[in-house]
Design a protein around this motif. Structure first.
Motif, PDB file in Angstrom:
ATOM      1  N   PHE A  22      12.001  58.706 -23.697  1.00  0.00           N
ATOM      2  CA  PHE A  22      11.977  59.838 -24.640  1.00  0.00           C
ATOM      3  C   PHE A  22      13.139  59.719 -25.632  1.00  0.00           C
ATOM      4  CE2 PHE A  22       9.662  63.212 -21.789  1.00  0.00           C
ATOM      5  CZ  PHE A  22       8.477  62.527 -21.960  1.00  0.00           C
ATOM      6  N   GLU A  23      14.330  59.438 -25.094  1.00  0.00           N
ATOM      7  CA  GLU A  23      15.499  59.403 -25.973  1.00  0.00           C
ATOM      8  C   GLU A  23      15.394  58.270 -26.996  1.00  0.00           C
ATOM      9  OE1 GLU A  23      18.832  59.804 -23.330  1.00  0.00           O
ATOM     10  OE2 GLU A  23      18.631  61.981 -23.410  1.00  0.00           O
ATOM     11  N   ASN A  24      14.829  57.142 -26.574  1.00  0.00           N
ATOM     12  CA  ASN A  24      14.595  56.054 -27.541  1.00  0.00           C
ATOM     13  C   ASN A  24      13.650  56.486 -28.646  1.00  0.00           C
ATOM     14  OD1 ASN A  24      16.261  54.095 -26.537  1.00  0.00           O
ATOM     15  ND2 ASN A  24      14.743  53.295 -25.108  1.00  0.00           N
ATOM     16  N   ALA A  25      12.809  57.466 -28.322  1.00  0.00           N
ATOM     17  CA  ALA A  25      11.840  57.943 -29.320  1.00  0.00           C
ATOM     18  C   ALA A  25      12.390  59.175 -30.060  1.00  0.00           C
ATOM     19  CB  ALA A  25      10.522  58.288 -28.625  1.00  0.00           C
TER      20      ALA A  25
ATOM     21  N   ASN B 224       2.614  51.673 -17.355  1.00  0.00           N
ATOM     22  CA  ASN B 224       1.750  50.961 -18.290  1.00  0.00           C
ATOM     23  C   ASN B 224       2.181  51.347 -19.697  1.00  0.00           C
ATOM     24  OD1 ASN B 224      -0.631  51.252 -20.210  1.00  0.00           O
ATOM     25  ND2 ASN B 224      -1.483  49.885 -18.675  1.00  0.00           N
ATOM     26  N   GLU B 225       2.515  50.338 -20.477  1.00  0.00           N
ATOM     27  CA  GLU B 225       3.103  50.561 -21.799  1.00  0.00           C
ATOM     28  C   GLU B 225       2.225  51.459 -22.687  1.00  0.00           C
ATOM     29  OE1 GLU B 225       6.129  49.900 -22.079  1.00  0.00           O
ATOM     30  OE2 GLU B 225       6.275  50.354 -24.210  1.00  0.00           O
ATOM     31  N   GLU B 226       0.931  51.198 -22.651  1.00  0.00           N
ATOM     32  CA  GLU B 226       0.013  51.972 -23.494  1.00  0.00           C
ATOM     33  C   GLU B 226       0.025  53.454 -23.087  1.00  0.00           C
ATOM     34  OE1 GLU B 226      -4.609  51.554 -24.260  1.00  0.00           O
ATOM     35  OE2 GLU B 226      -3.621  49.630 -23.921  1.00  0.00           O
ATOM     36  N   HIS B 227       0.004  53.684 -21.777  1.00  0.00           N
ATOM     37  CA  HIS B 227      -0.001  55.072 -21.294  1.00  0.00           C
ATOM     38  C   HIS B 227       1.320  55.771 -21.591  1.00  0.00           C
ATOM     39  CE1 HIS B 227      -3.616  53.896 -19.047  1.00  0.00           C
ATOM     40  NE2 HIS B 227      -3.899  55.175 -19.172  1.00  0.00           N
ATOM     41  N   VAL B 228       2.426  55.037 -21.414  1.00  0.00           N
ATOM     42  CA  VAL B 228       3.737  55.652 -21.661  1.00  0.00           C
ATOM     43  C   VAL B 228       3.875  55.993 -23.150  1.00  0.00           C
ATOM     44  CG1 VAL B 228       6.230  55.268 -21.589  1.00  0.00           C
ATOM     45  CG2 VAL B 228       4.810  54.529 -19.673  1.00  0.00           C
ATOM     46  N   ASN B 229       3.434  55.097 -24.015  1.00  0.00           N
ATOM     47  CA  ASN B 229       3.515  55.376 -25.458  1.00  0.00           C
ATOM     48  C   ASN B 229       2.647  56.563 -25.843  1.00  0.00           C
ATOM     49  OD1 ASN B 229       5.412  53.464 -26.181  1.00  0.00           O
ATOM     50  ND2 ASN B 229       3.881  51.846 -26.329  1.00  0.00           N
ATOM     51  N   TYR B 230       1.490  56.665 -25.210  1.00  0.00           N
ATOM     52  CA  TYR B 230       0.613  57.815 -25.462  1.00  0.00           C
ATOM     53  C   TYR B 230       1.328  59.108 -25.059  1.00  0.00           C
ATOM     54  CZ  TYR B 230      -3.092  61.208 -24.695  1.00  0.00           C
ATOM     55  OH  TYR B 230      -3.845  62.354 -24.714  1.00  0.00           O
TER      56      TYR B 230
END
Ligand code: ATP
Ligand SMILES: O=c1ccn([C@@H]2O[C@H](COP(=O)(O)O)[C@@H](O)[C@H]2O)c(=O)[nH]1
Length: 234
Positions: free
Chosen positions: A86-89, A23-29
């Protein structure tokens, strides 16, 4: 502030409670919470479960030796997914495992772990214990000892360890501090007995906390009073 920490995350951290997939929201969190602690130079190992994909017990009619291997592969899928996100971030990440040979997964080599940490990488340990009949909680206990962590944090969907399952019993009472012996004797099912036993043998402190609460990971690593701490004696 703890400097060397193993974080065990339930697979549901990626999907949301009782959900499957990512879930995009959870992964971003998750990325935001990890970024906060990586900026402090914490040497962070991560063990991720696979409840968002497959748990061995989900496969009716499949032998546990097989369904558990499918479950372990799920942890590799999650680890590779996280590595990329993670690496993208901007969070340098290496995935290590003993169960698969893949171009982006390195074989666990104790001598290399410190090299990764010193170079500023987060290390994701994938594949659980590498054995069927176990869970990633036990894998996390082993990896915490192996990486000489000061603390094993279990990031989960409940706020700590209770006298009974708080998802089932409204009147469950939370512990602030509990010993390994109490957790094992009372059979508190927040973690496997095997995981508690390994931590007891090597005096690995455990902190169980709600990962879904903003800043909780950072607060835990700063040694603030969150969740439930499991210690040798009170
Ligand atoms: N005594 C207890 N105190 C707190 N939680 C408990 C207790 N007994 C059982 N639980 C339950 O333990 C569960 C811990 O879940 P955990 O984060 O380990 O997920 P998991 O299902 O093992 O991981 P995954 O999603 O990766 O398979 C919670 O759902 C909680 O309701
Ligand atoms: O050491 C291990 C770790 C895990 N498994 C299997 O994988 C799934 C997913 O792990 P969770 O801890 O439940 O998230 C687990 O249900 C087992 O089937 C394993 O066999 N050995």
């Amino acid at each position: 502030m703890y400097k060397r920490v193993l974080l065990k995350l339930s697979g549901e951290v990626l999907s949301g409670e009782a959900q499957k997939g990512f879930n995009e929201e959870h992964v971003n969190y998750l990325i935001r919470e990890i970024k906060k602690v990586s900026e402090y130079g914490v040497k962070l190992g991560i063990v991720i479960g696979a409840g968002n994909l497959f748990r061995g017990r989900d496969f009716e009619g499949v032998r546990p030796t097989i369904s558990d291997q499918i479950g372990m592969l799920g942890t590799v899928i999650n680890a590779l997914y996280l590595k990329d996100r993670f690496e993208n971030a901007g969070i340098r990440t290496v995935v290590v495992s003993q169960i698969v040979t893949l171009p982006s997964v390195k074989l666990i080599n104790y001598d290399d772990i410190d090299l990764y940490f010193d170079a500023g990488y987060i290390v994701i340990f994938a594949g659980g214990t590498s054995n069927p009949f176990f869970t990633t909680d036990t894998g996390a206990a082993l990896r915490a000892v192996e990486m000489k962590a000061e603390l094993l944090i279990k990031g989960t969907k409940v706020s700590g360890i209770y006298d009974k399952d708080p998802k089932i019993y409204n009147d469950a009472v939370k512990y602030n501090v509990i010993t390994y012996d109490e957790a094992i004797e009372k059979d508190l099912k927040i973690m496997d007995t095997e995981a508690f036993s390994i931590c007891k043998r090597y005096q690995m402190k455990i902190l169980v906390m709600n990962f879904f609460e903003d800043n909780n990971l950072l607060r835990a690593i700063r040694g603030e009073n969150v969740g439930t701490l499991v210690v040798p004696s009170k």
